[in-house]
Design an enzyme around this catalytic site. Sequence first.
Site, PDB file in Angstrom:
ATOM      1  N   ARG A 101       3.043 -35.934 -29.955  1.00 20.42           N
ATOM      2  CA  ARG A 101       4.241 -35.589 -29.140  1.00 20.42           C
ATOM      3  C   ARG A 101       5.498 -35.667 -30.332  1.00 20.42           C
ATOM      4  O   ARG A 101       5.657 -36.484 -31.120  1.00 20.42           O
ATOM      5  CB  ARG A 101       4.560 -36.831 -28.345  1.00 20.42           C
ATOM      6  CG  ARG A 101       5.881 -36.748 -27.675  1.00 20.42           C
ATOM      7  CD  ARG A 101       6.356 -37.671 -26.606  1.00 20.42           C
ATOM      8  NE  ARG A 101       5.557 -37.363 -25.480  1.00 20.42           N
ATOM      9  CZ  ARG A 101       6.089 -37.850 -24.048  1.00 20.42           C
ATOM     10  NH1 ARG A 101       6.815 -38.647 -23.948  1.00 20.42           N
ATOM     11  NH2 ARG A 101       5.344 -37.337 -23.337  1.00 20.42           N
ATOM     12  N   GLN A 131       0.982 -32.502 -18.596  1.00 18.99           N
ATOM     13  CA  GLN A 131       1.612 -32.891 -17.554  1.00 18.99           C
ATOM     14  C   GLN A 131       1.113 -31.467 -16.392  1.00 18.99           C
ATOM     15  O   GLN A 131       0.996 -31.946 -15.184  1.00 18.99           O
ATOM     16  CB  GLN A 131       3.134 -32.800 -17.707  1.00 18.99           C
ATOM     17  CG  GLN A 131       3.800 -33.090 -16.341  1.00 18.99           C
ATOM     18  CD  GLN A 131       3.778 -34.477 -16.046  1.00 18.99           C
ATOM     19  OE1 GLN A 131       3.674 -35.435 -16.845  1.00 18.99           O
ATOM     20  NE2 GLN A 131       3.263 -34.584 -14.648  1.00 18.99           N
ATOM     21  N   CYS A 263       7.693 -35.414 -12.807  1.00 20.41           N
ATOM     22  CA  CYS A 263       6.523 -35.885 -14.015  1.00 20.41           C
ATOM     23  C   CYS A 263       7.008 -37.083 -14.557  1.00 20.41           C
ATOM     24  O   CYS A 263       6.050 -37.792 -15.292  1.00 20.41           O
ATOM     25  CB  CYS A 263       6.808 -34.822 -15.137  1.00 20.41           C
ATOM     26  SG  CYS A 263       8.431 -34.698 -15.940  1.00 20.41           S
ATOM     27  N   ARG A 291      -2.622 -37.866 -14.978  1.00 19.94           N
ATOM     28  CA  ARG A 291      -2.709 -37.580 -16.409  1.00 19.94           C
ATOM     29  C   ARG A 291      -4.104 -38.241 -17.047  1.00 19.94           C
ATOM     30  O   ARG A 291      -4.639 -37.708 -18.088  1.00 19.94           O
ATOM     31  CB  ARG A 291      -1.436 -38.322 -16.944  1.00 19.94           C
ATOM     32  CG  ARG A 291       0.075 -37.660 -16.448  1.00 19.94           C
ATOM     33  CD  ARG A 291       0.235 -36.276 -17.129  1.00 19.94           C
ATOM     34  NE  ARG A 291      -0.090 -36.304 -18.501  1.00 19.94           N
ATOM     35  CZ  ARG A 291       1.095 -36.801 -19.353  1.00 19.94           C
ATOM     36  NH1 ARG A 291       2.373 -37.039 -18.734  1.00 19.94           N
ATOM     37  NH2 ARG A 291       1.023 -36.494 -20.775  1.00 19.94           N
TER      38      ARG A 291
END
Length: 304
Positions: A101, A131, A263, A291
Amino acid sequence: MKQDFLSLADFSSKELQDMLVTGLVMKDRPADFRDSLKGKTLGMIFNKRSTRTRISFQVGILQLGGYGLVLSPNDLQLSRGESIEDTARVLSGYLDAVMIRTFAHEEIVEFARHATIPVINGLTDFNHPCQAMADMLTLLKYHSTLEGLKLAYLGDSNNVTVSLLMACVHFGMHMSIVSPEGYTLDPAVLESVREEAEQKGLSITLTSDVAEGVADADAIYTDTWTSMGQEDEAEKRLKDLDAYRVDQRVMSLAKSGAFFMHCLPAHRGEEVTADVMDGGQSLVWEQAENRLHIQKSILYHLMK
Ligand code: CP
Ligand code: NVA
């Protein structure tokens, strides 16, 4: 040949469909996959904060029999100037896959270019493919097929929007993106899906008119108005996006019984009102749980 998971654009609709199917099976029968990645190690580099992505990946690899290692940037020589290329080469010698990330999408592309192990995108400033896959899995519980559904996205056209658009086109869904001037989707992203959307007869609309955008929608989706890294603009964004809050009135303009999606993390009173977020049409907790299931499927497809 290793395969990365950087963007939904890199996959065929069939490959993504297979990942969704595996995700559904894994959700139903987790025990069947208990040892499927036995002894494999997933590294996770977080240059931004995370609750869902971090914990669902760590638990996911454990449930598949593997091991997850969170690598804080402060602990890596990367933060002292070691290059992405050198880091990617070194980590490829220890790990079986890495999830990243980060801010600039180019960083993850660069990492993937030099790594000999699969690299998974856990969100960049450009997109958030895990996502969008979890969101598609979520909708599948309520609709036998995704084909022909309409998703309306309201607010800031951001990384989540990009991946949702790609997912909608892959899975045959119509999409409208409802944003004011200054918060609209990058035209290059729209152009990248135009041909496939046309071939599939999908309507992809960009509008600033909320009523027009949400009409006939099966689900209304929103995300924070201030993404990670944009904190300096928060005050301006609150003002500019004020008319794009998802409230009961907006929900009533969509199809009757339309779902609300987000999300997370959410900001009640900003992009969504508390009654919608916590109401009967909200799928947000299922999205968060999914997820885990879809990422196990992604790990399985890339690492098995
Ligand atoms: N939706 C999502 O990616 O959440 P986190 O930032 O908590 O990982
Ligand atoms: N658009 C948000 C998503 C967080 C999961 C951000 O990038 O901060």
